[in-house]
Structure formats: C-alpha cells, structure tokens
Design an enzyme around this catalytic site. Sequence first.
Site, PDB file in Angstrom:
ATOM      1  N   CYS A   7      -0.339   4.236   2.340  1.00  0.00           N
ATOM      2  CA  CYS A   7      -0.075   3.931   3.867  1.00  0.00           C
ATOM      3  C   CYS A   7       1.305   3.923   4.156  1.00  0.00           C
ATOM      4  O   CYS A   7       1.709   4.581   5.195  1.00  0.00           O
ATOM      5  CB  CYS A   7      -0.383   2.507   4.268  1.00  0.00           C
ATOM      6  N   ASP A   8       2.231   3.573   3.400  1.00  0.00           N
ATOM      7  CA  ASP A   8       3.587   3.526   3.505  1.00  0.00           C
ATOM      8  C   ASP A   8       4.519   4.430   2.776  1.00  0.00           C
ATOM      9  O   ASP A   8       6.084   4.466   3.080  1.00  0.00           O
ATOM     10  CB  ASP A   8       4.065   2.026   3.510  1.00  0.00           C
ATOM     11  N   CYS A  56       0.909  -1.266  -0.045  1.00  0.00           N
ATOM     12  CA  CYS A  56      -0.085   0.151   0.003  1.00  0.00           C
ATOM     13  C   CYS A  56       0.760   1.172  -0.103  1.00  0.00           C
ATOM     14  O   CYS A  56       1.442   1.692   1.039  1.00  0.00           O
ATOM     15  CB  CYS A  56      -0.793   0.085   1.370  1.00  0.00           C
TER      16      CYS A  56
END
Length: 305
Positions: free
Chosen positions: A135-136, A132
């Site tokens: 997200c990261d 993701c």
Amino acid sequence: MSKVIIIGGGPAGLAAGIFLSRDKIQTIIIEKFATGGNMLLTEYIENYPGFPEGISGYELSENMKKQFLKFGGEIKNGDVEKIELNGTKKIVKIKGGEIFESNVLIIASGSSRKKLGVKGEDEFIGKGISYCAICDGAFFINKDVAVVGGGDSALEEAIYLTRFAKLVYLIHRRNSFRAKKYLRDEVSKNDKIKIFLSKRVKEIIGEKKVEKLILEDIEDSKQIELKVDGVFISIGQKPNTDFLNGLIQTDKNGFIIVNEKMETNISGIFACGDVIKKPLYQIITACSEGMIAASFAEKYLDSIS
Ligand code: NAP
C-alpha cells in the site's frame, strides 16, 4: 433471513461462498473493506496452484469474487459489531444498525497486523509508519526505510521495498529468521537490504514524521541510532474476533478453535481461514478450510430442514 451468512470475504470466505452458491444455497458474505482480505496486501502470489506464471493478489481476489457472484452469491459491506443466538438462529448485528439472520454462520474474518507497542508507534502511523508495504511502499522512492520482523511477510516486504527505497534495513529480534528458505536466500543476496539481527526497536523518533529508530541489542543492550524515513512493521497477525460476544471458544491469543469439520463449539457456526487456530496460514489452506466449512454447513442445513 438467508440460508448462510459468511463473515469475511478473504480466500476462506470466498471459497466457502463459491461452494455454497454453486449448490444453490442462498449465501451472503459480509465484508468490512474489500473482498480479497489479506490477499490484497500481497503483490504477487507464486505458490497458488494453477497459475504457473503467478498471479497478483488483486487479480486472484477479483477472480474469486467473480466466481462467487456468478453463482448468485451476494456481498454486503458492513462492519460486524456482534453476533447473537436466538434458538438455532444466528443473528449478525452490523455497526450502524443493520441486522442479518441465518441458520448457519461461517466466520472467516481473517487477521490483521499486530502492533509493535513501542514509543512513537501510534504517533507516527501514516507519518512514516506503515503496516503494508504494497500500500505505502511507493511513498519512499530513494528513501531509507526499515522493516521490522523475521517471518515470511517481513522478508517479502523488505524485498518488495527495494524497488523504491535506496536502502532497506531489516530488523529482527532473534539471530535467525523464521521465514522460508527461498526468502532468506533472496534477502541475503540483495545488496539494498541491510540485516540487523538480535535487535529490538526501542523507540521511533521524529518531529512531524519518522526520522530515526533507536535499536537495542538483545544480548549486550547496546543501543544504536538508525536514520530512516519510514518503518514497515510486519510482526505477525492477530485474529479479527472483536464481535464474538463471548459465544465462540478461542485459544489464549483469540484464534477460534475448530474441529476437522471447521465446526466451532456452537452448532451451526463454523470458522475457517486465518481467524482459526491452525499450523499453517496460507491462501491455499484458507480456501481448503472454506470448502470444508461449506460442505459441513450444507450437511447441517440438511439436518435441520
Ligand atoms: P509470523 O510468521 O508470525 O512472523 C512474525 C515475525 O515477527 C517473527 O519473526 C517474530 O519473531 C516477529 N515478532 C513477533 N512479535 C514481535 C515483537 N513484539 N517485536 C519484534 N518482532 C516480533 O507472521 P507473518 O510473517 O505475518 O506470517 C503470518 C503467516 O502467513 C505465516 O504462517 C506465514 O508463513 C504466512 N505467510 C506466507 C507467505 C508465503 O508463503 N509467501 C507470505 C506471507 C505470510 P520470532 O521469529 O522471534 O517469533
């Protein structure tokens, strides 16, 4: 006992929930993580009608959730372990022991990212490997990262990651991308994205975290080494159907088979969104299927009352 249980609070489940709760049908959505599903993995959505400036995945998720709650819908957190039948009743068993029952079940449990299945992948999840970018991505400021995949998600993620990373290698196993043209155009114009076509990832190597990739050319099997700090794997989705308990008919890849009314092979169980077998996986199609499932679920409820 509620009238309708919806498994999954992504766009399909929320759209079905909005339709039903607006019609004053008692509806519970059971959600494993946070409502919004894979919309939450999308930073900005530009092709959902009604938002000429686009809308963030988070905001669209929150808006749909508010709309569902406003009409009296209920959201329960839980990871569904198994579904069972008792006559016409549908029983939903949650990990940890909680049990829900209803006459109608709508399965809208969506899909999750597929794994690549190469050496080093499991070892470095969270240590350089991610599924993701939203997200990261921010962990990779001024680093070199790779994105693996050739679909819309992979190209979107490669573009998104250029905000943080110094260089983004986009690695795809064929010699052409399947992603939409506007994404292919954007990727080819972006100086921070370096494209590797006809290459497969053979191995992910590192000491404590990801340090390099071994790529193999599909045509001549020549191998190259690529130094990277992170790898974003974006090679498609698998349906979230572990709880079906053999009751519901799926295709060979596990996607639920439905008819045009979103009915499954079991009377009173409907399915919609990314968990079903269909030709197009988009937020707008998920919402539309959610509405169809809800409408025929309502007719089914009338028929048994
Ligand atoms: P996808 O369209 O299924 O693409 C998966 C990509 O990964 C393909 O390029 C595939 O290669 C590659 N791949 C699959 N297995 C692989 C493996 N084992 N090793 C290496 N590469 C592998 O998946 P997606 O990009 O996640 O998109 C899913 C759905 O959501 C699609 O319908 C897409 O249109 C939709 N979506 C839309 C948008 C948007 O409209 N903006 C954004 C995101 C997603 P091949 O091409 O060789 O098969």
